[in-house]
Design an enzyme around this catalytic site. Structure first.
Site: not given
Ligand SMILES: C[S@@+](CC[C@H](N)C(=O)[O-])C[C@H]1O[C@@H](n2cnc3c(N)ncnc32)[C@H](O)[C@@H]1O
Length: 233
Positions: A62, A87, A137, A209
């Site tokens: 992910e 991330e 984003d 989410t």
């Protein structure tokens, strides 16, 4: 006239801005206590996605897991799958580290680095069975669209790391980005749309989410896309 130095021109276009949000005490403590156990350091070399996990099994990656709640939920309910979360946002990494440690999960690891570079240098060829990118984003303004992660070059890079018959699952709450994702994925001859040409995935099998919940409160729609790589498994 703005004074651009050469380094401004050479700087890569990033899909994120590191937000200055402070780490909570719990997040900082988790980073101090659990980083070495669950974070895989990015050092420009390909990691071995088999040996970093306790058990060799299918790999889901992910990108941009945010605060990590939905990634933790997926890893808990799918112990027969290994999960690698990528991330750059440290508070999210801290929060997820706490979740991994509390639940003693052995099938979830983290890389805290730009996913574009991780895809390029940090993973071996053909190792990913499923790639998740949920609510990246959206970069609404036209002049910022180039910062969007989903671009033809990004997909080419990604495909080098995907196995045959692997799944790519994207979601966004921004219609223009959803249409752009569809266009980029459909244009790639190595991919097929699981839901039929041009179709979005209407009943996706993923947890809601944190970012999505925020969008729901604002009345945003949601678009999911599911594609499969071609080739023999
Ligand atoms: C809008 S948030 C969505 C987070 C989460 N997927 C969710 O739905 O709640 C996008 C996340 O992607 C991360 N991100 C953006 N570009 C990234 C990159 N190149 N590599 C790693 N993470 C990235 C950001 O730090 C941010 O946490």
């Amino acid at each position: 006239m703005p004074n651009h130095s050469d380094s401004d021109h050479n700087r890569p276009i990033r899909s994120y801005v590191i937000r200055s949000g402070r780490l909570t005490d719990a997040q900082r403590k988790a980073i101090d206590s659990y980083w070495t156990q669950y974070v895989i350091e990015f050092n420009n070399h390909a990691i071995d996605p088999v040996s970093i996990f306790a058990v060799p099994q299918k790999l889901t990656v992910e990108i941009g897991f945010g605060m990590g709640d939905s990634l933790l939920e997926m890893a808990q309910s799918n112990p027969d799958v290994n999960f690698l979360g990528i991330e750059v946002h440290q508070p999210g990494v801290g929060k997820l580290l706490n979740g991994i440690a509390e639940n003693q999960l052995t099938n979830l690891k983290i890389i805290c680095h730009d996913a574009s570079e991780v895809l390029q240098f940090g993973l071996p060829a053909h190792c990913i069975d499923r790639l998740l990118l949920f609510f990246p984003d959206p970069w609404h303004k036209k002049r910022h669209n180039k910062r969007r992660l989903v671009q033809p070059e990004f997909i080419d890079r990604l495909l080098k790391k995907m196995r045959p018959q692997a799944k790519i699952h994207f979601a966004t709450d921004w219609q223009a980005y959803a249409e752009h994702m569809m266009e980029v994925l459909e244009a790639n001859p190595e991919l097929e749309n699981v839901n039929g040409a041009g179709a979005f995935w209407l009943q996706p099998n993923r947890p809601v989410t944190k970012f999505e919940r925020r969008g729901q409160r604002l009345g945003h729609g949601v678009w999911d896309l599911l594609f499969r790589t071609k080739g023999e498994n």
